[in-house]
Structure formats: C-alpha cells, structure tokens
Design a protein around this motif. Structure first.
Motif, PDB file in Angstrom:
ATOM      1  N   UNK A  93       0.839  -1.199   0.000  1.00 41.65           N
ATOM      2  CA  UNK A  93       0.000   0.000   0.000  1.00 41.65           C
ATOM      3  C   UNK A  93       0.876   1.252   0.000  1.00 41.65           C
ATOM      4  N   UNK A  94       1.950   1.223   0.757  1.00 42.79           N
ATOM      5  CA  UNK A  94       2.881   2.349   0.835  1.00 42.79           C
ATOM      6  C   UNK A  94       3.436   2.672  -0.548  1.00 42.79           C
ATOM      7  N   UNK A  95       3.843   1.640  -1.279  1.00 43.83           N
ATOM      8  CA  UNK A  95       4.387   1.824  -2.620  1.00 43.83           C
ATOM      9  C   UNK A  95       3.311   2.325  -3.585  1.00 43.83           C
ATOM     10  N   UNK A  96       2.102   1.797  -3.438  1.00 42.71           N
ATOM     11  CA  UNK A  96       0.984   2.203  -4.307  1.00 42.71           C
ATOM     12  C   UNK A  96       0.656   3.688  -4.129  1.00 42.71           C
ATOM     13  N   UNK A  97       0.724   4.166  -2.894  1.00 44.70           N
ATOM     14  CA  UNK A  97       0.393   5.562  -2.614  1.00 44.70           C
ATOM     15  C   UNK A  97       1.516   6.519  -2.981  1.00 44.70           C
ATOM     16  N   UNK A  98       2.724   6.007  -3.182  1.00 43.58           N
ATOM     17  CA  UNK A  98       3.907   6.785  -3.521  1.00 43.58           C
ATOM     18  C   UNK A  98       4.103   7.939  -2.538  1.00 43.58           C
ATOM     19  N   UNK A  99       4.149   7.586  -1.269  1.00 39.98           N
ATOM     20  CA  UNK A  99       4.435   8.582  -0.232  1.00 39.98           C
ATOM     21  C   UNK A  99       5.696   8.167   0.504  1.00 39.98           C
ATOM     22  N   UNK A 100       6.345   9.107   1.120  1.00 33.77           N
ATOM     23  CA  UNK A 100       7.573   8.815   1.856  1.00 33.77           C
ATOM     24  C   UNK A 100       7.272   8.493   3.324  1.00 33.77           C
ATOM     25  N   UNK A 101       6.975   9.523   4.110  1.00 33.52           N
ATOM     26  CA  UNK A 101       6.797   9.345   5.559  1.00 33.52           C
ATOM     27  C   UNK A 101       7.953   8.498   6.110  1.00 33.52           C
ATOM     28  N   UNK A 102       9.159   8.822   5.676  1.00 34.65           N
ATOM     29  CA  UNK A 102      10.341   7.974   5.793  1.00 34.65           C
ATOM     30  C   UNK A 102      10.534   7.306   7.153  1.00 34.65           C
ATOM     31  N   UNK A 103      10.912   8.054   8.162  1.00 32.50           N
ATOM     32  CA  UNK A 103      11.210   7.440   9.462  1.00 32.50           C
ATOM     33  C   UNK A 103       9.948   6.886  10.113  1.00 32.50           C
ATOM     34  N   UNK A 104       8.822   7.545   9.919  1.00 33.14           N
ATOM     35  CA  UNK A 104       7.557   7.090  10.518  1.00 33.14           C
ATOM     36  C   UNK A 104       7.138   5.732   9.968  1.00 33.14           C
ATOM     37  N   UNK A 105       7.077   5.614   8.645  1.00 36.30           N
ATOM     38  CA  UNK A 105       6.621   4.345   8.060  1.00 36.30           C
ATOM     39  C   UNK A 105       7.617   3.223   8.355  1.00 36.30           C
ATOM     40  N   UNK A 106       8.898   3.528   8.371  1.00 36.11           N
ATOM     41  CA  UNK A 106       9.900   2.505   8.698  1.00 36.11           C
ATOM     42  C   UNK A 106       9.722   2.019  10.135  1.00 36.11           C
ATOM     43  N   UNK A 107       9.428   2.939  11.046  1.00 39.14           N
ATOM     44  CA  UNK A 107       9.245   2.535  12.450  1.00 39.14           C
ATOM     45  C   UNK A 107       7.986   1.695  12.625  1.00 39.14           C
ATOM     46  N   UNK A 108       6.935   2.016  11.905  1.00 34.47           N
ATOM     47  CA  UNK A 108       5.693   1.243  12.016  1.00 34.47           C
ATOM     48  C   UNK A 108       5.822  -0.120  11.339  1.00 34.47           C
ATOM     49  N   UNK A 109       6.597  -0.200  10.264  1.00 33.12           N
ATOM     50  CA  UNK A 109       6.867  -1.501   9.646  1.00 33.12           C
ATOM     51  C   UNK A 109       7.694  -2.364  10.598  1.00 33.12           C
ATOM     52  N   UNK A 110       8.659  -1.750  11.274  1.00 33.17           N
ATOM     53  CA  UNK A 110       9.461  -2.489  12.261  1.00 33.17           C
ATOM     54  C   UNK A 110       8.583  -2.962  13.417  1.00 33.17           C
ATOM     55  N   UNK A 111       7.628  -2.143  13.832  1.00 32.32           N
ATOM     56  CA  UNK A 111       6.716  -2.548  14.901  1.00 32.32           C
ATOM     57  C   UNK A 111       5.853  -3.729  14.466  1.00 32.32           C
ATOM     58  N   UNK A 112       5.431  -3.729  13.202  1.00 33.81           N
ATOM     59  CA  UNK A 112       4.652  -4.869  12.699  1.00 33.81           C
ATOM     60  C   UNK A 112       5.481  -6.149  12.747  1.00 33.81           C
ATOM     61  N   UNK A 113       6.758  -6.060  12.430  1.00 31.84           N
ATOM     62  CA  UNK A 113       7.629  -7.229  12.505  1.00 31.84           C
ATOM     63  C   UNK A 113       7.843  -7.655  13.952  1.00 31.84           C
ATOM     64  N   UNK A 114       8.045  -6.703  14.842  1.00 28.86           N
ATOM     65  CA  UNK A 114       8.192  -7.033  16.264  1.00 28.86           C
ATOM     66  C   UNK A 114       6.923  -7.697  16.799  1.00 28.86           C
ATOM     67  N   UNK A 115       5.767  -7.238  16.334  1.00 26.03           N
ATOM     68  CA  UNK A 115       4.488  -7.830  16.743  1.00 26.03           C
ATOM     69  C   UNK A 115       4.429  -9.294  16.315  1.00 26.03           C
ATOM     70  N   UNK A 116       4.839  -9.575  15.095  1.00 27.85           N
ATOM     71  CA  UNK A 116       4.891 -10.954  14.623  1.00 27.85           C
ATOM     72  C   UNK A 116       5.859 -11.777  15.478  1.00 27.85           C
ATOM     73  N   UNK A 117       7.003 -11.194  15.804  1.00 26.48           N
ATOM     74  CA  UNK A 117       7.976 -11.908  16.627  1.00 26.48           C
ATOM     75  C   UNK A 117       7.422 -12.228  18.015  1.00 26.48           C
ATOM     76  N   UNK A 118       6.706 -11.278  18.614  1.00 23.63           N
ATOM     77  CA  UNK A 118       6.052 -11.544  19.905  1.00 23.63           C
ATOM     78  C   UNK A 118       5.062 -12.697  19.762  1.00 23.63           C
ATOM     79  N   UNK A 119       4.273 -12.673  18.677  1.00 26.11           N
ATOM     80  CA  UNK A 119       3.277 -13.722  18.469  1.00 26.11           C
ATOM     81  C   UNK A 119       3.948 -15.089  18.385  1.00 26.11           C
ATOM     82  N   UNK A 120       5.016 -15.177  17.648  1.00 27.67           N
ATOM     83  CA  UNK A 120       5.731 -16.439  17.516  1.00 27.67           C
ATOM     84  C   UNK A 120       6.288 -16.904  18.861  1.00 27.67           C
TER      85      UNK A 120
END
Length: 188
Positions: A93-120
């Motif tokens: 979706x990020x790529x489709x919208x062609x927006x940066x939100x550089x540090x913000x989107x990177x931090x939220x993507x990292x949080x999504x990965x951490x969430x998956x790691x907690x689940x595992x």
C-alpha cells in the motif's frame, strides 16, 4: 512511550491496581517528525536525531512496555496486545500511494515485525499480538486534512475488531475493521 526507564515502575503501579493481570494492552504510540511527516522528502533528507526519536517512541516504547507487562498479560483473561500501526507499515500500500513518511513508516513496519515476533514467541501461551492500522483519522497528524474518518469513528472500528480478535489474527497487520487489506478509506 519514549521513556523506557519508567516502564518498570508503571508496570508495578498497574499490577497494584489490576490485581496482577492485564487483559488487553493497546500500545498507541506515535510521533511523526521531520521527513517522517513528509509525503515527498525521503530518508536522504532526514537526520539521525529524527530517526532516533521516531524509533524510540514508535518501536522501542511499545516493545519494552509490552515486555514490562508480559507477566500480567499472561495472567489476564483475554491476553491481547494491540500495537497501533499505520498504512505506512504495509509495503504494498505504501508503494501504491507513492508517499515517503520515511522514518515514521519505517518505524511502524518495524513494529509490525516485532508484533509478529512476539506472536511467535508467545502463541503457545495464549497471547494474541496484532498490529492494527487505525485508518485515516482526523487527528493532529493529518496535516493535509485528507483523513476520511473522525478519531471517534476510527476508535469505534478498532474497539470492535479488538473485541472479536482471535488467535488466528495473531501476528497479522490488520486494518481498523480487522480486514487483512489495509486501506485508507472509510468502510462502505
């Protein structure tokens, strides 16, 4: 969420007030600063201080606050942890919208990965961890006035989903209504 050194004391206070159990934890932490707030400026225009603050609040805060509450979550009945994420965490979706939100989107993507790691890590102990995008809501982070929902509408949708979340949702990045596809528009 940016002061991890306080989490132990906060957890002790919650333990005293809750009788040692937490049913649902919703980590709603976010800062959007510098290029993290820009649709057009990319990482090459950012600073280390911006990324440090953004990751401290948006990623490290939720991870280490959750860590402080794990014993109480394990004693809870619902055993749910929701990390508020973002449309920016969904790479497609990020790529489709062609927006940066550089540090913000990177931090939220990292949080999504951490969430998956907690689940595992905790799936066999009954905990459910989900990353949840609240959708586009009219808040102080909506600089361009393009959010389609009020904050109250977004919260209502999120609470509805959290109330029906199951282990099958664990580790997933979900939209405010629980759908797997993250979209920015209002429900129809």
């Amino acid at each position: 969420m940016g002061k991890a050194e306080t989490f132990g004391d906060v957890a002790k206070s919650i333990e005293r007030l809750s009788g040692g159990r937490v049913d649902i934890l919703i980590n709603n932490a976010a800062v959007m600063i510098g290029t993290g707030r820009s649709f057009v400026d990319g990482p090459s225009k950012s600073t280390l201080a911006e990324w440090d603050e953004t990751f401290r609040v948006n990623l490290f805060g939720p991870v280490f606050f959750t860590n402080a509450l794990i014993p109480q979550l394990l004693s809870g009945e619902e055993k749910k942890v929701v990390n508020l994420s973002s449309l920016g965490a969904d790479r497609a979706k990020h790529e489709e919208l062609v927006v940066q939100l550089a540090s913000y989107s990177a931090s939220k993507a990292a949080l999504a990965t951490a969430t998956l790691n907690f689940q595992l890590e905790f799936k066999d102990r009954g905990l459910i961890f989900v990353s949840l995008s609240p959708g586009g809501a009219k808040t102080d982070m909506d600089d361009f006035g393009i959010a389609p929902m009020t904050a109250s509408e977004s919260v209502g949708h999120c609470i509805s989903f959290v109330s029906r979340m199951t282990i099958e949702d664990g580790g997933q990045l979900r939209n405010y209504d629980g759908s797997k596809s993250i979209v920015a528009d209002k429900p129809r």
